[in-house]
Motif scaffolding. Structure first.
Motif, short mmCIF file in Angstrom:
data_model
loop_
_atom_site.label_atom_id
_atom_site.label_comp_id
_atom_site.label_asym_id
_atom_site.label_seq_id
_atom_site.Cartn_x
_atom_site.Cartn_y
_atom_site.Cartn_z
N ALA A 26 -5.47 12.90 -6.99
CA ALA A 26 -4.48 13.51 -6.09
C ALA A 26 -3.70 12.50 -5.25
CB ALA A 26 -5.17 14.53 -5.17
N LEU A 27 -4.33 11.46 -4.80
CA LEU A 27 -3.65 10.50 -3.92
C LEU A 27 -3.15 9.27 -4.66
CD1 LEU A 27 -5.92 10.80 -0.77
CD2 LEU A 27 -3.63 11.74 -1.13
N ASP A 28 -3.34 9.22 -5.96
CA ASP A 28 -2.88 8.06 -6.73
C ASP A 28 -1.39 7.79 -6.61
OD1 ASP A 28 -5.42 7.41 -7.56
OD2 ASP A 28 -4.89 7.31 -9.68
N PRO A 29 -0.53 8.80 -6.72
CA PRO A 29 0.91 8.49 -6.60
C PRO A 29 1.26 7.82 -5.27
CG PRO A 29 0.62 10.67 -7.54
CD PRO A 29 -0.74 10.22 -7.08
N SER A 30 0.70 8.32 -4.19
CA SER A 30 0.98 7.71 -2.88
C SER A 30 0.41 6.30 -2.80
CB SER A 30 0.38 8.57 -1.76
OG SER A 30 0.99 9.83 -1.74
N CYS A 31 -0.79 6.12 -3.31
CA CYS A 31 -1.39 4.78 -3.29
C CYS A 31 -0.59 3.80 -4.14
CB CYS A 31 -2.85 4.84 -3.77
SG CYS A 31 -3.97 5.63 -2.59
N ARG A 32 -0.14 4.25 -5.31
CA ARG A 32 0.67 3.36 -6.16
C ARG A 32 1.98 2.98 -5.48
NH1 ARG A 32 -1.18 6.57 -10.38
NH2 ARG A 32 0.72 7.79 -10.36
N LEU A 33 2.61 3.97 -4.85
CA LEU A 33 3.85 3.66 -4.12
C LEU A 33 3.61 2.64 -3.02
CD1 LEU A 33 5.45 7.21 -3.89
CD2 LEU A 33 6.38 5.24 -5.11
N MET A 34 2.52 2.82 -2.30
CA MET A 34 2.22 1.87 -1.23
C MET A 34 1.86 0.50 -1.79
SD MET A 34 3.10 3.49 1.33
CE MET A 34 2.76 2.14 2.46
N ASP A 48 -0.52 2.84 4.61
CA ASP A 48 -1.18 2.29 3.42
C ASP A 48 -2.69 2.25 3.62
OD1 ASP A 48 -1.28 0.80 0.86
OD2 ASP A 48 -1.84 -0.90 2.13
N THR A 49 -3.12 1.76 4.74
CA THR A 49 -4.55 1.69 5.04
C THR A 49 -5.16 3.09 5.04
OG1 THR A 49 -4.25 -0.32 6.34
CG2 THR A 49 -6.26 0.97 6.76
N GLN A 50 -4.47 4.04 5.68
CA GLN A 50 -4.99 5.39 5.78
C GLN A 50 -5.02 6.11 4.43
OE1 GLN A 50 -6.36 6.80 8.67
NE2 GLN A 50 -7.13 8.15 7.07
N HIS A 52 -5.24 4.87 1.43
CA HIS A 52 -6.30 4.30 0.59
C HIS A 52 -7.69 4.72 1.09
CE1 HIS A 52 -3.12 1.80 -1.19
NE2 HIS A 52 -3.94 1.72 -2.22
N ALA A 53 -7.85 4.79 2.40
CA ALA A 53 -9.13 5.27 2.96
C ALA A 53 -9.33 6.73 2.61
CB ALA A 53 -9.15 5.07 4.48
N ASP A 54 -8.27 7.52 2.68
CA ASP A 54 -8.37 8.94 2.32
C ASP A 54 -8.72 9.10 0.85
OD1 ASP A 54 -7.73 9.61 4.93
OD2 ASP A 54 -5.63 10.13 4.48
N GLN A 55 -8.16 8.26 0.00
CA GLN A 55 -8.46 8.32 -1.42
C GLN A 55 -9.95 8.03 -1.66
OE1 GLN A 55 -7.14 5.12 -4.05
NE2 GLN A 55 -6.36 6.69 -5.48
#
Length: 80
Positions: A26-34, A48-50, A52-55
């Motif tokens: 679910a959070l991969d697209p946001s993590c990849r963008l960051m 970015d830190t948040q 990745h921590a959420d992921q």
């Protein structure tokens, strides 16, 4: 009655696994963008830190849910 409990737990464990599989990424697209510096600066760094921590937290919770369901299912199968 024990068979019904096992069947219900089997169905629940399978559903938990399906939901985990569906939401694992679910959070991969946001993590990849960051990772590609989509948002920079101090606010971007905090986000970015948040994210990745959420992921990591999401994946940890999903893994624990699957493990818990499988343990419960295993304990029901061990009983006569």
């Amino acid at each position: 009655m024990a068979d019904l409990d096992r069947q219900a737990m089997q169905a629940a464990a399978e559903r938990i696994q399906r939901l985990s599989d569906e939401h694992w990424w679910a959070l991969d697209p946001s993590c990849r963008l960051m990772d590609d510096d989509a948002w920079v600066g101090s606010t971007g760094t905090r986000f970015d830190t948040q994210v990745h921590a959420d992921q990591r937290e999401l994946r940890d919770m999903l893994a624990k849910a699957v493990q818990s369901a499988n343990q419960k299912l295993g304990s029901l199968q061990d009983r006569p």
